[in-house]
Structures are given as structure tokens and as C-alpha cells.
Design an enzyme around this catalytic site. Structure first.
Site, short mmCIF file in Angstrom:
data_model
loop_
_atom_site.label_atom_id
_atom_site.label_comp_id
_atom_site.label_asym_id
_atom_site.label_seq_id
_atom_site.Cartn_x
_atom_site.Cartn_y
_atom_site.Cartn_z
N ARG A 119 17.85 39.53 -5.49
CA ARG A 119 18.01 38.11 -5.82
C ARG A 119 19.34 37.59 -5.29
O ARG A 119 19.44 36.47 -4.80
CB ARG A 119 17.91 37.88 -7.35
CG ARG A 119 18.34 36.46 -7.76
CD ARG A 119 17.91 36.05 -9.15
NE ARG A 119 18.04 37.08 -10.14
CZ ARG A 119 19.20 37.48 -10.68
NH1 ARG A 119 20.34 36.93 -10.31
NH2 ARG A 119 19.22 38.45 -11.57
N TYR A 138 11.57 11.29 -0.07
CA TYR A 138 10.39 12.08 -0.39
C TYR A 138 10.10 11.94 -1.90
O TYR A 138 11.02 12.03 -2.71
CB TYR A 138 10.63 13.54 0.01
CG TYR A 138 9.61 14.48 -0.55
CD1 TYR A 138 8.27 14.38 -0.20
CD2 TYR A 138 9.98 15.48 -1.45
CE1 TYR A 138 7.32 15.23 -0.73
CE2 TYR A 138 9.04 16.34 -1.98
CZ TYR A 138 7.71 16.21 -1.63
OH TYR A 138 6.78 17.05 -2.17
N LYS A 198 7.91 22.84 6.65
CA LYS A 198 7.43 21.96 7.71
C LYS A 198 7.81 22.55 9.08
O LYS A 198 7.34 23.61 9.42
CB LYS A 198 8.00 20.55 7.49
CG LYS A 198 7.85 20.05 6.03
CD LYS A 198 6.42 19.97 5.61
CE LYS A 198 6.14 19.46 4.21
NZ LYS A 198 7.02 19.69 3.11
N ASP A 201 18.51 14.92 4.31
CA ASP A 201 17.27 15.68 4.43
C ASP A 201 16.77 15.49 5.87
O ASP A 201 16.37 14.41 6.27
CB ASP A 201 16.24 15.14 3.41
CG ASP A 201 14.97 15.96 3.38
OD1 ASP A 201 14.62 16.58 4.42
OD2 ASP A 201 14.29 15.99 2.34
N1 PLP Z 1 11.80 16.82 1.82
C1 PLP Z 1 10.83 16.25 2.52
C2 PLP Z 1 11.17 15.19 3.54
C3 PLP Z 1 9.50 16.62 2.35
O1 PLP Z 1 8.53 16.04 3.07
C4 PLP Z 1 9.20 17.63 1.37
C5 PLP Z 1 7.80 18.04 1.12
O2 PLP Z 1 6.86 17.45 1.59
C6 PLP Z 1 10.24 18.19 0.64
C7 PLP Z 1 11.54 17.77 0.89
C8 PLP Z 1 9.98 19.23 -0.42
O3 PLP Z 1 9.73 20.46 0.19
P1 PLP Z 1 8.77 21.59 -0.39
O4 PLP Z 1 7.37 21.08 -0.36
O5 PLP Z 1 9.03 22.75 0.54
O6 PLP Z 1 9.23 21.87 -1.77
#
Ligand code: PLP
Length: 394
Positions: free
Chosen positions: A52, A104, A204, A179
Site C-alpha cells: 500500500r 466533470y 482515459k 484536470d
Molecule cells: N476527470 C475527468 C475529466 C473525467 O472525465 C473523469 C471520468 O470520466 C474523471 C476525472 C474521474 O475519473 P475516474 O472515472 O477514473 O474516477
């Protein structure tokens, strides 16, 4: 193999985080051991103690992500959302945060339904550059942006935000988080423009094969890194060695995948923009007509627009639904950034939970379609869009 300062992105993608085991394996082995031998109490024989806290595969991935984001430090988590949660957990109780309005949905949910429960209050704005000076308070500790936004692909000038923070919150230690999921480190490196932390849902583009859920962050700020590394271990939202290994494997071809997706996406976006009869509007940062194209030129590698496009189809929700059910190669599914092309209708899928008025205020109309361009043949993808458009609007 030691990387040199002058090594370019593709070389770093292949070799950063490389780990040579006792056999000299060219591809790193997967280290499933949860614990590591010690020669005497509190004297591990190597650098690892308990998985961990740190694990060879996670460490390799973290080093690779840091290298691609021009950062000294990287950290990996069990999802993009766990990355967000760990950053927000690092804020002291009673902190204030500012976020762009169309982040998001999961990030918005964390700010409003989880972080607020431990005393972090957030202000949202759809016009950050204008509103930030008024929104900064004495207890503001963090500014969160996503560029381009989802699904309307608005682009934010990161340097301008960093400058505003310096000017209006000097000495307050406000952290600017970007992000960068939609572009990936191949197209943009937010730390170069003044961000303190860059985050990704590696689910992604970084992994890129739609088979791992994982999150990463990178930073050049050592105290911040140490605090987040402490929380990574204390909270324990870490990826498994296998997921870290898979993501590291995916990352090695990031530059090839993202470039190919962007090459196809600009052709598709140009076609959609030219079809005035069936298309109301197109959002794509690679189009010269994009309202923030000047920022794209500055912030994106080779002015690439990425693999994400959204457009409004004529004929309302019905045409959008028909289009989404008429493609052959684009699969109707949420998520993005994989090798395969996907599409969705945000108003009833990813953004279905947002009240219509608020949704439309940020440009998410019932007729909006979002596509994630994969790396199939460009002509085949374009043909698929053309035939689905014909079916949906005839
Ligand atoms: N940030 C963005 C721009 C996203 O599109 C997403 C998920 O779709 C996330 C964060 C969250 O990521 P995760 O689905 O890996 O938890």
C-alpha cells in the site's frame, strides 16, 4: 538506460519509469507481493516494505507520468476520482475552493456532497478569468480547472489563472489544480503554465485501452507531494500492481494514439462544421474558429485539438438519439480516450443529472452529441459520421 534532459516525448514515454530486475527483463515483471523482506527489524532489504505504501509497478508508472508531465513527482491512485478526493482531503477544515462551473460531474459531486461535509466550501463560476478576483477569500486554498471542458470543450488560459492567483492571493498558498484528462500530457503540460498539480483520469487517454480505472497526479512542489504521498498511504486508495502495470504499458503508446485521434478528429470536425444543413454548431479546440483558439496555439502541442468533439445536430433530441443509434464504428457508451471510437448524448447520459436550465446555461442542449475519436482509419470514421448524419436527419 538513463534518460537525458534532451530526450523528447516519445523516448520518455517508452523508457521513463523503466525498471530492470535481476534477470534483466526488458518488460518489467508484475510484482504482486504485498510485503517485502527485511534483514533485521525495520531494515527492508530493498526500498519496499508494504505494497500500500509503495510497490515497484506503481512506482514505475508514477515516474513515467511525472516524466511526461515535466514534473519531479508523480502519484497514482485507484481512480481519477480517488485522486480528486485525496487532493481535496489535503485541504484544512474551513477552506474555500474555486472551481470552473462545468467540471466533470464526479468532481462537482465531490465538491458539493463530500468535501463540504468536512468543511470545504466551493464557489463555481462559468467565467473564471473575470470572476476569480472577486471570488478569492482569505481562506481560499485551491482553484480547480479542467481544460478543455466536458462536453463543450471550452479552453482556459492556465497562465492567466496562475497570474490572477499570484496577484489576488499573494502569500495565501493557493494551489492551482488542472484536470488534463481530455488532452493527455502529449498535447498539454499544465505545470509549464503555472499549475501546481496536474491530474488525470488515466482511465482515459493515459491507459487508453478502456480496460483499467486509475488516476494519477504530478507536481513539482515537494511539500505538496509529501503531503499527498502521506495521504495516498493513509487513505489507501491505491491501484493494484496489475492495473499500474497495464497503465504503464498503455502510456508507452500515448503519443501515437493521441496524435492519430487528433488527426482524425480535425477532419471530422471540419466536415461537421461545413455541413450547415444538418449541424447547428461544432465544439472542437482544433478548429481555427474555436473561441479560444489563441489559447490553443499557446497551450497545445502543434495546436492539436485532441480526440474529443461535440456538436449540435438539427432535429433536436430525437435526431441526436437517432444519430447515436445509427453509427457502425462509434460505439454508444460513456467514457472516452480509448483506442475505439465512442459517442454519447450528454443531456440524457453523462450530464443527465444536471437540471435542464443549468445544463443549457453551459451549452449542453438536448441535441448535443459528444464523440471520442478512436484510432480506427480516418476515412472509415468520417464515412460512419456521414451515414449516421444522413439517417438521423432524413
Ligand atoms: N476527470 C475527468 C475529466 C473525467 O472525465 C473523469 C471520468 O470520466 C474523471 C476525472 C474521474 O475519473 P475516474 O472515472 O477514473 O474516477
Amino acid at each position: 538506460m538513463t534518460l537525458q534532459e534532451s530526450d523528447k516525448f516519445a523516448t520518455k514515454a517508452i523508457h521513463a519509469g523503466e525498471h530492470v530486475d535481476v534477470h534483466g527483463s526488458v518488460i518489467e515483471p508484475i510484482s504482486l507481493s504485498t510485503t517485502f523482506k527485511q534483514s533485521s527489524p525495520a531494515n527492508p532489504i530493498g526500498t519496499y516494505e508494504y505494497s500500500r505504501s509503495q510497490n515497484p509497478n506503481r512506482e514505475n508508472l508514477e515516474r513515467a507520468v511525472a516524466a511526461l508531465e515535466n514534473a519531479q513527482y508523480g502519484l497514482a491512485f485507484s481512480s481519477g476520482s480517488a485522486t480528486t478526493a485525496t487532493i481535496l482531503q489535503s485541504l484544512p477544515q474551513g477552506s474555500h475552493a474555486v472551481s470552473i462551473g462545468d467540471v466533470y460531474g464526479g468532481t462537482h459531486r465531490y465538491f458539493t456532497k463530500v468535501a463540504n461535509a468536512h468543511g470545504v466550501e466551493t464557489s463555481f463560476t462559468n467565467d473564471l478569468l473575470n470572476d476569480l478576483p472577486q471570488l478569492i477569500k482569505e481562506n481560499t486554498k485551491l482553484v480547480w480547472i479542467e481544460t478543455p471542458t466536458n462536453p463543450t470543450l471550452k479552453v482556459t488560459d492556465i497562465q492567466k489563472v496562475a497570474d490572477l492567483i499570484k496577484k489576488h492571493a499573494a502569500g495565501q498558498d493557493v494551489i492551482l489544480v488542472v484536470d488534463n484528462t481530455f488532452l493527455s500530457p502529449y498535447i498539454s503540460n499544465p505545470l509549464n503554465f503555472g499549475a501546481d498539480i496536474v491530474v488525470h483520469s488515466a482511465t482515459k487517454y493515459i491507459n487508453g485501452h478502456s480496460d483499467v480505472v486509475l488516476g494519477v497526479l504530478a507536481t513539482n512542489n515537494k511539500p505538496l507531494y509529501e503531503r499527498l504521498q502521506f495521504l495516498q498511504n493513509a487513505i489507501g486508495a491505491i491501484p493494484s500492481p496489475f492495473d499500474a502495470w497495464l497503465t504503464h504499458r498503455g502510456l508507452k503508446t500515448l503519443h501515437l494514439r493521441v496524435r492519430q485521434a487528433a488527426v482524425s478528429a480535425i477532419k471530422i470536425a471540419e466536415f461537421l462544421a461545413s455541413d450547415k444543413e444538418n449541424v447547428v454548431a461544432v465544439n472542437y479546440p482544433g478548429l481555427k474558429t474555436h473561441p479560444n483558439y489563441d489559447v490553443v496555439l499557446k497551450q497545445h502541442r502543434d495546436a492539436l485539438g485532441g480526440g474529443m468533439i461535440s456538436f449540435r445536430i438539427k432535429g433536436g433530441a430525437e435526431a441526436a438519439s437517432k444519430f447515436a443509434s445509427s453509427t457502425r464504428l462509434f460505439t454508444l457508451a460513456e467514457s472516452l480516450g480509448g483506442i475505439e471510437s465512442l459517442l454519447e448524448v450528454p443531456a440524457v447520459m453523462t450530464h443527465g443529472g444536471i437540471p435542464k436550465e443549468a445544463r443549457e446555461a453551459s451549452g449542453v442542449f438536448d441535441d448535443l452529441i459528444r464523440i471520442s475519436v478512436g484510432i480506427e482509419d480516418t476515412e472509415d470514421l468520417l464515412e460512419d459520421i456521414k451515414q449516421a448524419l444522413k439517417q438521423a436527419t432524413s
